[in-house]
Design an enzyme around this catalytic site. Structure first.
Site, short mmCIF file in Angstrom:
data_model
loop_
_atom_site.label_atom_id
_atom_site.label_comp_id
_atom_site.label_asym_id
_atom_site.label_seq_id
_atom_site.Cartn_x
_atom_site.Cartn_y
_atom_site.Cartn_z
N ASP A 189 23.43 -1.13 69.90
CA ASP A 189 23.71 -1.77 71.00
C ASP A 189 24.68 -2.85 70.94
O ASP A 189 24.56 -3.79 69.91
CB ASP A 189 22.30 -2.27 71.45
CG ASP A 189 22.36 -3.15 72.70
OD1 ASP A 189 23.47 -3.48 73.18
OD2 ASP A 189 21.37 -3.08 73.55
N ILE A 190 25.80 -2.77 71.81
CA ILE A 190 26.77 -3.97 71.24
C ILE A 190 26.36 -5.07 71.67
O ILE A 190 26.88 -6.09 70.81
CB ILE A 190 28.21 -3.40 72.38
CG1 ILE A 190 29.33 -3.97 71.27
CG2 ILE A 190 27.83 -3.64 73.44
CD1 ILE A 190 30.67 -3.47 71.85
N VAL A 244 27.43 -0.77 79.80
CA VAL A 244 27.52 -2.00 78.75
C VAL A 244 27.58 -3.34 79.61
O VAL A 244 27.08 -4.24 78.98
CB VAL A 244 28.83 -1.77 78.11
CG1 VAL A 244 29.09 -2.89 77.00
CG2 VAL A 244 29.00 -0.35 77.34
N ASP A 245 28.35 -3.14 80.51
CA ASP A 245 28.70 -4.48 81.38
C ASP A 245 27.35 -5.07 81.81
O ASP A 245 27.24 -6.28 81.52
CB ASP A 245 29.50 -4.01 82.64
CG ASP A 245 29.97 -5.12 83.22
OD1 ASP A 245 30.13 -6.17 82.89
OD2 ASP A 245 30.73 -4.86 84.51
N SER A 278 35.05 3.59 79.01
CA SER A 278 35.18 4.73 80.16
C SER A 278 34.38 6.00 79.80
O SER A 278 34.38 6.84 80.69
CB SER A 278 36.85 5.30 80.22
OG SER A 278 37.48 4.37 81.07
N THR A 279 33.63 6.08 78.70
CA THR A 279 32.99 7.39 78.52
C THR A 279 31.52 7.49 78.99
O THR A 279 30.70 8.47 78.85
CB THR A 279 32.79 7.65 77.12
OG1 THR A 279 32.15 6.69 76.57
CG2 THR A 279 34.18 7.45 76.34
N GLY A 280 31.21 6.49 79.88
CA GLY A 280 29.92 6.44 80.43
C GLY A 280 30.06 6.70 81.89
O GLY A 280 30.42 7.61 82.50
N ILE A 281 29.72 5.62 82.86
CA ILE A 281 29.97 5.84 84.21
C ILE A 281 31.36 6.33 84.67
O ILE A 281 31.45 6.96 85.69
CB ILE A 281 29.71 4.24 84.91
CG1 ILE A 281 28.22 4.11 84.58
CG2 ILE A 281 30.08 4.23 86.44
CD1 ILE A 281 27.71 2.86 84.82
N TYR A 282 32.38 5.85 83.90
CA TYR A 282 33.67 6.24 84.39
C TYR A 282 34.05 7.82 83.79
O TYR A 282 35.33 8.23 84.14
CB TYR A 282 34.72 5.62 83.78
CG TYR A 282 34.82 4.09 84.87
CD1 TYR A 282 34.09 4.06 85.96
CD2 TYR A 282 35.62 3.05 84.39
CE1 TYR A 282 34.15 2.69 86.62
CE2 TYR A 282 35.80 1.92 85.10
CZ TYR A 282 34.95 1.68 86.34
OH TYR A 282 35.05 0.74 87.22
#
Ligand code: AR6
Length: 175
Positions: free
Chosen positions: A9-10, A32-33, A121-125
């Protein structure tokens, strides 16, 4: 510059700067946001609002990056960048590369020595992980970033970790 991969987890990383896969509103979201704002506390959002009110009244453009402090997170700074939404019909990889480049530029300006990235960008985007990993690693390797000693990619799950590991070893390498 050393490149390392971490599964985790970042928001728990002790890097000088962690990078947020934000959206152009800078006012939070999911993924993440959401995790960064939830764990970092209201100070980060307050700074994001101030940035909106001053420099970015129309929002932070895709591919750019801007820093705030990190609130209650163990990092010193959060660098917010806006990844492109994946498109099958249009090649937006230059915008994804720009996120990594711009974030490293901001980190170097801040004087950060260690920087942690999520897989932007590799999740929701919706960006495919293998291509997202390839672009991330190629861009970071090719970007001069004075003072930055270590860049880590913090991958949330085993699949993302495996894709970055494969991309780090390069094409044609045994897995
Ligand atoms: N630590 C590390 N990686 C994570 C974490 C975490 N805590 N949580 C998710 N991931 P995403 P995007 C991974 O969706 O695709 C937001 O609503 C996740 O598995 O966070 O750039 C923003 O406000 C994926 O591999 O970001 C924007 O609207 C990667 O982080 C939009 O999502 C990125 O997934 C941005 O979408």
């Amino acid at each position: 510059m050393r490149i390392t991969l971490v599964q985790g987890d970042i928001t728990e990383q002790r890097a000088d700067a962690i990078v947020n896969a934000a959206n152009s509103s800078l006012l939070g979201g999911g993924g993440v946001d959401g995790a960064i704002h939830r764990r970092g506390g209201p100070e980060i959002l307050a700074e994001c609002r101030a940035l909106r009110a001053s420099a970015y009244d129309k929002g932070l453009p895709t591919g750019q990056a801007v820093a705030t402090t990190a609130g209650r997170l163990p990092a010193r700074w959060v660098i917010h960048t806006v990844g492109p939404v994946y498109s099958r019909s249009e090649d937006r990889s230059h915008l994804l590369a720009s996120c990594y480049r711009a974030s490293l530029g901001v980190a170097a300006e801040l004087g950060a020595h260690t920087v942690a990235f999520p897989a932007i960008s590799t999740g929701i985007y919706g960006w495919p992980l293998d291509d997202g990993a390839r672009i991330a690693l190629k861009t970071v390797r090719e970007t001069p970033a004075p003072g930055i000693e270590e860049v880590s990619f913090v991958l949330f799950d085993a699949t993302a970790y495996a894709e970055f590991d494969r991309a780090l070893r390069g094409p044609g390498q045994a897995v």
